[in-house]
Design a protein around this motif. Sequence first.
Motif, PDB file in Angstrom:
ATOM      1  N   ASP A  12       0.834  -1.203   0.000  1.00 14.15           N
ATOM      2  CA  ASP A  12       0.000   0.000   0.000  1.00 14.15           C
ATOM      3  C   ASP A  12       0.873   1.258   0.000  1.00 14.15           C
ATOM      4  OD1 ASP A  12      -2.329  -1.526   0.108  1.00 14.15           O
ATOM      5  OD2 ASP A  12      -2.310  -1.582   2.306  1.00 14.15           O
ATOM      6  N   ALA A  13       0.230   2.406  -0.146  1.00 14.80           N
ATOM      7  CA  ALA A  13       0.937   3.689  -0.110  1.00 14.80           C
ATOM      8  C   ALA A  13       1.232   4.039   1.346  1.00 14.80           C
ATOM      9  CB  ALA A  13       0.093   4.774  -0.771  1.00 14.80           C
ATOM     10  N   ILE A  14       2.413   3.633   1.821  1.00 17.74           N
ATOM     11  CA  ILE A  14       2.740   3.769   3.245  1.00 17.74           C
ATOM     12  C   ILE A  14       4.058   4.491   3.476  1.00 17.74           C
ATOM     13  CG2 ILE A  14       1.422   1.741   3.981  1.00 17.74           C
ATOM     14  CD1 ILE A  14       3.988   0.104   3.818  1.00 17.74           C
ATOM     15  N   CYS A  15       4.679   5.004   2.422  1.00 17.77           N
ATOM     16  CA  CYS A  15       5.980   5.650   2.565  1.00 17.77           C
ATOM     17  C   CYS A  15       5.846   7.172   2.632  1.00 17.77           C
ATOM     18  CB  CYS A  15       6.885   5.248   1.406  1.00 17.77           C
ATOM     19  SG  CYS A  15       7.596   3.582   1.579  1.00 17.77           S
ATOM     20  N   GLY A  16       6.984   7.834   2.851  1.00 15.86           N
ATOM     21  CA  GLY A  16       7.007   9.288   2.909  1.00 15.86           C
ATOM     22  C   GLY A  16       6.776   9.812   4.305  1.00 15.86           C
ATOM     23  N   PRO A  17       6.956  11.115   4.511  1.00 18.54           N
ATOM     24  CA  PRO A  17       6.864  11.699   5.855  1.00 18.54           C
ATOM     25  C   PRO A  17       5.486  11.569   6.495  1.00 18.54           C
ATOM     26  CG  PRO A  17       6.941  13.423   4.176  1.00 18.54           C
ATOM     27  CD  PRO A  17       7.266  12.140   3.488  1.00 18.54           C
ATOM     28  N   ARG A  18       4.433  11.446   5.679  1.00 17.55           N
ATOM     29  CA  ARG A  18       3.071  11.303   6.212  1.00 17.55           C
ATOM     30  C   ARG A  18       2.536   9.882   6.059  1.00 17.55           C
ATOM     31  NH1 ARG A  18       3.524  15.697   3.245  1.00 17.55           N
ATOM     32  NH2 ARG A  18       2.634  14.602   1.452  1.00 17.55           N
ATOM     33  N   GLY A  19       3.334   8.992   5.486  1.00 16.28           N
ATOM     34  CA  GLY A  19       2.903   7.607   5.332  1.00 16.28           C
ATOM     35  C   GLY A  19       1.801   7.416   4.319  1.00 16.28           C
ATOM     36  N   ASP A  20       1.725   8.298   3.302  1.00 14.42           N
ATOM     37  CA  ASP A  20       0.647   8.204   2.324  1.00 14.42           C
ATOM     38  C   ASP A  20       1.161   8.175   0.882  1.00 14.42           C
ATOM     39  OD1 ASP A  20       1.578  10.782   2.151  1.00 14.42           O
ATOM     40  OD2 ASP A  20      -0.381  11.759   2.398  1.00 14.42           O
ATOM     41  N   GLU A  21       2.438   7.873   0.693  1.00 18.37           N
ATOM     42  CA  GLU A  21       3.023   7.812  -0.646  1.00 18.37           C
ATOM     43  C   GLU A  21       3.384   6.375  -1.007  1.00 18.37           C
ATOM     44  OE1 GLU A  21       6.055  10.766  -1.716  1.00 18.37           O
ATOM     45  OE2 GLU A  21       5.753  11.645   0.272  1.00 18.37           O
ATOM     46  N   GLY A  22       3.335   6.077  -2.307  1.00 21.74           N
ATOM     47  CA  GLY A  22       3.825   4.792  -2.761  1.00 21.74           C
ATOM     48  C   GLY A  22       5.329   4.692  -2.545  1.00 21.74           C
ATOM     49  N   CYS A  23       5.784   3.530  -2.134  1.00 25.65           N
ATOM     50  CA  CYS A  23       7.208   3.355  -1.830  1.00 25.65           C
ATOM     51  C   CYS A  23       8.055   3.250  -3.089  1.00 25.65           C
ATOM     52  CB  CYS A  23       7.404   2.110  -0.975  1.00 25.65           C
ATOM     53  SG  CYS A  23       6.578   2.185   0.629  1.00 25.65           S
ATOM     54  N   CYS A  24       7.426   3.071  -4.252  1.00 26.83           N
ATOM     55  CA  CYS A  24       8.166   2.897  -5.501  1.00 26.83           C
ATOM     56  C   CYS A  24       8.014   4.085  -6.449  1.00 26.83           C
ATOM     57  CB  CYS A  24       7.722   1.631  -6.219  1.00 26.83           C
ATOM     58  SG  CYS A  24       8.271   0.105  -5.432  1.00 26.83           S
ATOM     59  N   GLY A  25       7.562   5.225  -5.964  1.00 31.81           N
ATOM     60  CA  GLY A  25       7.471   6.387  -6.829  1.00 31.81           C
ATOM     61  C   GLY A  25       8.823   6.713  -7.452  1.00 31.81           C
ATOM     62  N   SER A  26       8.820   7.043  -8.735  1.00 29.19           N
ATOM     63  CA  SER A  26      10.079   7.312  -9.443  1.00 29.19           C
ATOM     64  C   SER A  26       9.929   8.609 -10.220  1.00 29.19           C
ATOM     65  CB  SER A  26      10.427   6.155 -10.383  1.00 29.19           C
ATOM     66  OG  SER A  26      11.787   6.165 -10.738  1.00 29.19           O
ATOM     67  N   LEU A  27      10.772   9.582  -9.913  1.00 33.92           N
ATOM     68  CA  LEU A  27      10.623  10.932 -10.428  1.00 33.92           C
ATOM     69  C   LEU A  27      11.597  11.211 -11.565  1.00 33.92           C
ATOM     70  CD1 LEU A  27      10.384  12.696  -6.959  1.00 33.92           C
ATOM     71  CD2 LEU A  27       8.514  11.913  -8.420  1.00 33.92           C
ATOM     72  N   VAL A  28      11.142  11.986 -12.543  1.00 33.95           N
ATOM     73  CA  VAL A  28      11.974  12.320 -13.702  1.00 33.95           C
ATOM     74  C   VAL A  28      13.073  13.300 -13.294  1.00 33.95           C
ATOM     75  CG1 VAL A  28      12.015  13.443 -15.962  1.00 33.95           C
ATOM     76  CG2 VAL A  28      10.135  11.891 -15.368  1.00 33.95           C
ATOM     77  N   VAL A  29      14.285  12.992 -13.723  1.00 33.66           N
ATOM     78  CA  VAL A  29      15.411  13.919 -13.601  1.00 33.66           C
ATOM     79  C   VAL A  29      15.713  14.409 -15.019  1.00 33.66           C
ATOM     80  CG1 VAL A  29      17.838  14.190 -12.956  1.00 33.66           C
ATOM     81  CG2 VAL A  29      16.335  12.685 -11.615  1.00 33.66           C
ATOM     82  N   PRO A  30      15.409  15.673 -15.319  1.00 32.85           N
ATOM     83  CA  PRO A  30      15.659  16.180 -16.681  1.00 32.85           C
ATOM     84  C   PRO A  30      17.153  16.191 -16.976  1.00 32.85           C
ATOM     85  CG  PRO A  30      14.202  17.640 -15.437  1.00 32.85           C
ATOM     86  CD  PRO A  30      14.799  16.692 -14.459  1.00 32.85           C
ATOM     87  N   GLY A  31      17.508  15.757 -18.165  1.00 38.71           N
ATOM     88  CA  GLY A  31      18.916  15.686 -18.535  1.00 38.71           C
ATOM     89  C   GLY A  31      19.577  17.047 -18.623  1.00 38.71           C
ATOM     90  N   GLY A  32      20.896  17.030 -18.627  1.00 36.34           N
ATOM     91  CA  GLY A  32      21.664  18.259 -18.724  1.00 36.34           C
ATOM     92  C   GLY A  32      23.135  17.992 -18.496  1.00 36.34           C
TER      93      GLY A  32
END
Length: 386
Positions: A111-131
């Motif tokens: 379940d979505a139990i990660c993050g400082p409030r315990g309400d985020e998915g533990c596998c979220g993956s964020l884009v890092v724009p190239g440069g």
Amino acid sequence: MTADRRALRAVRSALIERLGAEMTKSGSAVVMWTASCLVAGGCTAIAGVDKPYHLADGGEACTPDEAPCLQNRPQTCSEAGEWQDEAECPAEAPVCDDGRCTVPRSCATMDAICGPRGDEGCCGSLVVPGGTFDRGDAEPRLATVNDFRLDRFEVTVGRFRAFLSEYPASWPAVGAGAHPKIPDSGWRSAWDANLPVDRAALQASLHCEKPYFSWTDEVGEHELLPAACVSWYVAFAFCAWDGGRLPTVAERRYAAAGGDEQREYPWSGPESAPEPDESYAVYGCGLDGSCEIADLQPGGSRSPRGDGRWGQADLGGNVWEWVLDSFAEDYPLDCEDCAVLTPDTNHMIWGGGWRSEKATLLTSAFQERAPDGHFAGAGLRCARAR
């Protein structure tokens, strides 16, 4: 109009009329596609509605029931028989599998139990724009990376438990976990001997540096703590199994430094570098000899204050993280999507850890380690295709 063209038009009209009747009965997407193909005159061959279709210009064929992926974008077959890209998979479901966006395997039942409030998915993956950024000291050494995803959180005990539950079936195949732009960067058969032989051996290896390991053999209170005591080989195998890969040194450092902002610490702004304290990062507990496993914190506990430019948590502190590269004394002056891959040499961990001093939180700080070593302060984070 010539007799031949009149005859062809008559045949085509008859086929369209017949296919229209079929559409009325079945509503089949394949039948509709075939009819539009006939109207446009864009197919070289139609062998029946259950057969592949071919584009007149020699392009790749597709049928309406197909749904593959192009990196992290689902693809569908249009009524004109052409591939079309759908929207890129979102951060919360960053993996494209069989034409649909889903979570990585390690979060399939979580379940979505990660993050400082315990309400985020533990596998979220964020884009890092190239440069491009400068990773030099005495002289400029410019490194360029293309767009990629980097997981928001370090791999947790709970996520690693899913990998262990399938072990050794979760061993990587040759070539798995490769960087898409770096040749021969995937798993090599010669590394098989460096993986634990079975599930019991892998589980035993997670009990390193007692009493500082985060692993528990049964589900308990440590599920949100970063997984540690993993060797470089096991870290590589996990990310490959999870649909990702280990980030390169250039990618990991670029994300921590905020790219061209050249941050001293992950949370620094382009013109400010707040000194580390416990509100930014988890570090320093062992300097007076009083370190306990309770000092290690769940991923994202210092978020958003300690996050990097693109939202990744704990790029400084909590646990060190393995990267793809072998250790090297020096780097090329300029490179693009590069990595140092030297067989039978040490590798590197980056980002500092819960038992380390504040200097290790600098975005330029790393340590050299044997790839088969197990350290209670070293874990992992996966990168993924954009």
